[in-house]
Scaffold this active site. Sequence first.
Site, mmCIF file in Angstrom:
data_model
loop_
_atom_site.group_PDB
_atom_site.id
_atom_site.type_symbol
_atom_site.label_atom_id
_atom_site.label_comp_id
_atom_site.label_asym_id
_atom_site.label_seq_id
_atom_site.Cartn_x
_atom_site.Cartn_y
_atom_site.Cartn_z
ATOM 1 N N SER A 135 -11.497 20.496 -7.400
ATOM 2 C CA SER A 135 -12.863 19.846 -6.745
ATOM 3 C C SER A 135 -13.537 20.072 -6.549
ATOM 4 C CB SER A 135 -12.283 17.967 -6.127
ATOM 5 O OG SER A 135 -13.488 17.346 -6.931
ATOM 6 N N LYS A 161 -13.394 20.728 -11.098
ATOM 7 C CA LYS A 161 -14.604 19.888 -11.601
ATOM 8 C C LYS A 161 -15.183 20.559 -11.015
ATOM 9 C CE LYS A 161 -12.510 15.954 -9.394
ATOM 10 N NZ LYS A 161 -11.865 14.596 -8.932
ATOM 11 N N LYS A 163 -18.224 17.745 -8.855
ATOM 12 C CA LYS A 163 -18.858 15.710 -9.186
ATOM 13 C C LYS A 163 -20.555 15.978 -9.068
ATOM 14 C CE LYS A 163 -15.512 14.558 -6.304
ATOM 15 N NZ LYS A 163 -14.517 13.010 -6.921
ATOM 16 N N ASP A 188 -17.030 14.636 -12.601
ATOM 17 C CA ASP A 188 -16.710 13.096 -12.108
ATOM 18 C C ASP A 188 -17.654 12.775 -11.293
ATOM 19 O OD1 ASP A 188 -14.897 11.283 -10.721
ATOM 20 O OD2 ASP A 188 -14.599 12.957 -8.901
ATOM 21 N N GLU A 213 -14.718 11.923 -15.607
ATOM 22 C CA GLU A 213 -13.758 10.822 -14.830
ATOM 23 C C GLU A 213 -15.087 10.084 -14.198
ATOM 24 O OE1 GLU A 213 -11.123 11.448 -10.929
ATOM 25 O OE2 GLU A 213 -12.299 13.169 -12.062
ATOM 26 N N ASP A 238 -10.417 6.381 -13.496
ATOM 27 C CA ASP A 238 -9.796 6.722 -11.725
ATOM 28 C C ASP A 238 -10.147 5.652 -11.357
ATOM 29 O OD1 ASP A 238 -8.970 7.195 -9.446
ATOM 30 O OD2 ASP A 238 -10.863 9.117 -9.610
ATOM 31 N N LYS A 262 -3.236 8.844 -8.641
ATOM 32 C CA LYS A 262 -3.431 8.663 -7.598
ATOM 33 C C LYS A 262 -2.280 7.378 -6.973
ATOM 34 C CE LYS A 262 -8.379 10.426 -6.646
ATOM 35 N NZ LYS A 262 -9.250 9.976 -6.972
ATOM 36 N N GLY A 290 -7.119 13.869 -6.247
ATOM 37 C CA GLY A 290 -6.991 13.406 -4.886
ATOM 38 C C GLY A 290 -7.831 13.240 -4.108
#
Length: 369
Positions: A135, A161, A163, A188, A213, A238, A262, A290
């Site tokens: 990430s 991934k 952000k 994400d 995400e 998520d 998670k 994570g």
Amino acid sequence: MRLEGAELRILELPLKFRFETSFGVQTKRTILLLRLFGEGLEGLGEGVMERLPLYREETVEGARYLLEEVFLPQVLGKVFPNPESLGQALSPFRGNPMAKAVLEMAFYDLYAKGLSKPLYQVLGGVRERVEVGVSLGIQPTVADTLKAVERHLDQGYRRIKLKIKPGWDYEVLKAVRQAFPEATLTADANSAYRLADFARLKRLDELALDYIEQPLGYDDLLDHAKLQRELATPICLDESLTSKEKARKAIELGAGRVFNIKPARLGGHTESLKVHALAEAAGIPLWMGGMLEAGVGRAHNLHLASLPGFTKPGDVSSASRYWEEDIVEEALEAQGGLMPVPQEPGIGVHLKLPFVERITLWKRYLSAS
């Protein structure tokens, strides 16, 4: 297993880099650490909540209070034959899954050690290595992003991934896709968008993302279902996936085609196993999320990620990406995009106590009355 005592600590661990998301910038982690003692054994649990309620509602100080004043006094001195029975003792208290998870996951470690088995065998895991990605936070420039992506692909990570947030989405993702056309790429949003941003999100369909995400509200399912009907790209849930019941409703609504698990967000391993079973039955692929965990939380996640429903690369990347020094003795490091699951009883890691002591901000020991 009789619970005889517990040690709570708050630690402060600096990150090796500036990690930016739509929430803001992080340069350190404040960690709630639990050592749970029973029958000559020790179980470890790690809190992932932050000092401020940015990801979900829970905070470090709120969780510390509940564990110190409510949850631990409720269980110390009592005998629990299995983790489910401990969960029942906490069930009268509503919400606060992250705080409950610290205790429940520490007990799972203790319980597995009592059975002389690694935790993944107790949970029903089937793999000794799990597939991992990375990430990457928001970088200063697109050029910096491309360099970061290239570096991590060269290290063998199997999913990248990125952000995103409004104003930092299509153009950076397009640049990465053009530079790395074969990479497994995801985005994400951490709830940074609204349905009114539909046109902006629809453009992402051009980029062959594996999933987007949590684009919408942190506690939303309905708007995600509306958005998913209009997108070709799968939505991954998520923040809004906090229980088996929320997962069931998400499936019925069609709110997402991929789930991020998670265990801390779900209240621990027991609820995670329920969501795993539900998702498998519905054909929903899973991956392990994570929360910038240190060694204890990372080890717990590795064991859970060995279950068969985790078919996409997760966020359990090498600890050395994040920390100059971790809180555990064992090096949790990926090779070729695969992370070994610790094989010793329990979660298979041991605290580096002198280092933990140096970074401790607060601690308290509680014993059974």
